[in-house]
Design an enzyme around this catalytic site. Structure first.
Site, PDB file in Angstrom:
ATOM      1  N   ASP A   1       0.689  -0.994   0.341  1.00 50.53           N
ATOM      2  CA  ASP A   1       0.037  -0.187  -0.275  1.00 50.53           C
ATOM      3  C   ASP A   1       1.183   1.127  -0.406  1.00 50.53           C
ATOM      4  O   ASP A   1       1.508   1.427   0.612  1.00 50.53           O
ATOM      5  CB  ASP A   1      -0.508  -0.126   1.234  1.00 50.53           C
ATOM      6  CG  ASP A   1      -1.719   1.366   0.957  1.00 50.53           C
ATOM      7  OD1 ASP A   1      -1.801   1.818   0.805  1.00 50.53           O
ATOM      8  OD2 ASP A   1      -2.954   0.932   1.839  1.00 50.53           O
TER       9      ASP A   1
ATOM     10  N   ASP B   1      -3.453   2.608  -5.854  1.00 50.22           N
ATOM     11  CA  ASP B   1      -2.437   2.326  -4.782  1.00 50.22           C
ATOM     12  C   ASP B   1      -1.554   1.318  -3.820  1.00 50.22           C
ATOM     13  O   ASP B   1      -1.625   1.095  -2.702  1.00 50.22           O
ATOM     14  CB  ASP B   1      -2.245   4.069  -3.539  1.00 50.22           C
ATOM     15  CG  ASP B   1      -3.341   3.563  -3.138  1.00 50.22           C
ATOM     16  OD1 ASP B   1      -4.751   3.058  -3.229  1.00 50.22           O
ATOM     17  OD2 ASP B   1      -3.596   4.294  -2.300  1.00 50.22           O
ATOM     18  N   GLU B   2      -2.613   0.004  -4.173  1.00 45.40           N
ATOM     19  CA  GLU B   2      -2.683  -0.617  -3.489  1.00 45.40           C
ATOM     20  C   GLU B   2      -2.384  -2.599  -4.813  1.00 45.40           C
ATOM     21  O   GLU B   2      -2.761  -1.961  -5.488  1.00 45.40           O
ATOM     22  CB  GLU B   2      -3.688  -0.976  -2.918  1.00 45.40           C
ATOM     23  CG  GLU B   2      -4.822  -0.210  -1.910  1.00 45.40           C
ATOM     24  CD  GLU B   2      -5.316  -1.023  -1.155  1.00 45.40           C
ATOM     25  OE1 GLU B   2      -5.940  -1.696  -1.335  1.00 45.40           O
ATOM     26  OE2 GLU B   2      -5.895   0.217  -0.586  1.00 45.40           O
TER      27      GLU B   2
END
Length: 370
Positions: A8, A106-107
DNA sequence: TCTGGGGTCCTAGGACCC
DNA sequence: TCTGGGGTCCTAGGACCC
């Protein structure tokens, strides 16, 4: 042993903006529309940890954020930049690990095999160092046997940490955590569970029947999660997008049908344009409005074959808007609209050619069915 | 002074078919 | 004539996530 590394990126939009701008390092930074540029209904998209320490968080109205953190540097969002940066991260991880499952902008989930927890931790540290040195982006990594537990671990590793939960420690790790830490458990479900006297994940273990009754399939899933029985596979990746949409929130709530139509046409054209760039055809169009009391109404309609271009979206969207404005929910035109949106579903790649390859009836555009 | 924009998945009722 | 299931599609709404 199979593990999931769940990566993350910390305060992702802020980190993207800080690359190449060292003067922003260590300072409170907020990505979002600066309220000093005039009144706005905008919200915070991303806040640096320095800004968060004053109480600012994402999705907070910007006016409030500005009062909480007057010294913040404001940066208008640049989504194209964030999308490009996300792709850079994905490619870097793919070069090193092969299979990468993007879970959001974003992961990223990485399925890996290592002999033990210590080796898994070493890999997680390697990922953090690599993303930092190659791309200048800070990240946190959670490690567990299953993707869901790894994600929960990541949240507790933030910012800039690594947290490893070995399989034999899963149940004890989860038990004391609030049920709201489970992905998919939001305010409503949390309140429902509180009504059953359940506040912590460990307490889910004692109530399988009630969970099943109140939450259906999801109830069964969180019951199994609490017992450490989460499946380790991550489903089928790469099914392609399922929907595309565009929306607009008015600075002031509107009821004028002409203004609504105009906004809807603009949104339809913009949506068609981006669908064209992606070479996506569509079969269903949805129009939805959020009323001034924040409740929502929507109308959707499917067409008999895949369509491309702006005209079918425009035409159908305007009809659906008409239906919405005549529905009881509109209260005879007295209810005002805060947000209007248009979306498409039942997407297919390659447009008309693909529609024919699919083997479905692909009538000429304009041939009426139904 | 509330609350953006872009998504995903689930549920549930009715139509329709076998 | 009445009564069934099962399966799929369509539509509306809701919860949730980043």
């Amino acid at each position: 042993m199979r593990w999931t590394l769940y990566v993350d990126l910390d305060a992702f939009y802020v980190s993207c903006e800080r690359r190449g701008h060292p003067e922003l390092e260590g300072r409170p930074v907020i990505v979002g529309p600066d309220p000093k540029n005039g009144p706005t209904r905008g919200v915070v998209l991303s806040a640096s940890y320095e800004a968060r320490s004053t109480g600012v968080h994402s999705a907070m109205p910007v006016e409030r954020a500005a009062r909480l953190c007057p010294e913040a540097t404001w940066i208008p969002p640049d989504f194209a930049k964030y999308e490009r940066t996300s792709q850079e991260v994905r490619h870097l991880l793919e070069e090193r690990f092969g299979r990468v499952l993007p879970r959001s902008i974003d992961e990223f989930a990485l399925p890996v095999e290592t002999p033990d927890a210590a080796a898994a931790r070493a890999l997680a540290e390697e990922v953090r160092a690599m993303v930092r040195s190659e791309l200048g982006l800070p990240s946190s990594v959670g490690v567990a046997a299953s993707p869901t537990v790894a994600k929960i671990a990541t949240d507790r590793a933030k910012p800039g940490g690594v947290l490893v939960v070995p399989p034999e420690g899963t149940v004890d790790f989860l038990a004391p955590l609030p049920v709201g830490d489970i992905p998919g458990v939001g305010p409503k479900t949390e309140a429902l569970l509180a009504g059953l006297g359940i506040h912590r994940i460990g307490e889910l273990r004692s109530a399988p029947q009630r969970l099943r009754r109140e939450l259906g399939r999801f109830g069964e899933e969180i019951y199994r999660l609490a017992r450490g029985e989460e499946p380790t596979d991550m489903g089928s990746p790469e099914a392609g997008p399922r929907s595309r949409s565009a929306e607009h929130t008015f600075e002031r709530d509107v009821s004028d049908p002409d203004a609504l139509r105009e906004a809807l046409e603009r949104l339809s054209d913009g949506l068609a344009e981006s669908l064209g760039q992606e070479e996506l055809a569509y079969r269903t169009v949805t129009v939805s409005v959020r009323w001034d009391d924040f409740k929502q109404s929507q109308r959707s309609r499917s067409m008999p074959s895949q369509q491309e271009g702006a005209d079918p979206i425009r035409g159908l969207a305007l009809r659906l808007l008409q239906e919405l404005l005549r529905s009881p929910a509109a209260d005879g035109g007295r209810r005002k609209v805060r947000t209007i949106s248009v979306g498409v579903q039942h997407l297919a790649h390659g447009g008309a050619r693909q529609a024919k390859l699919d083997g479905f009836a692909a009538p000429e555009p304009g041939s009426a069915v139904k």
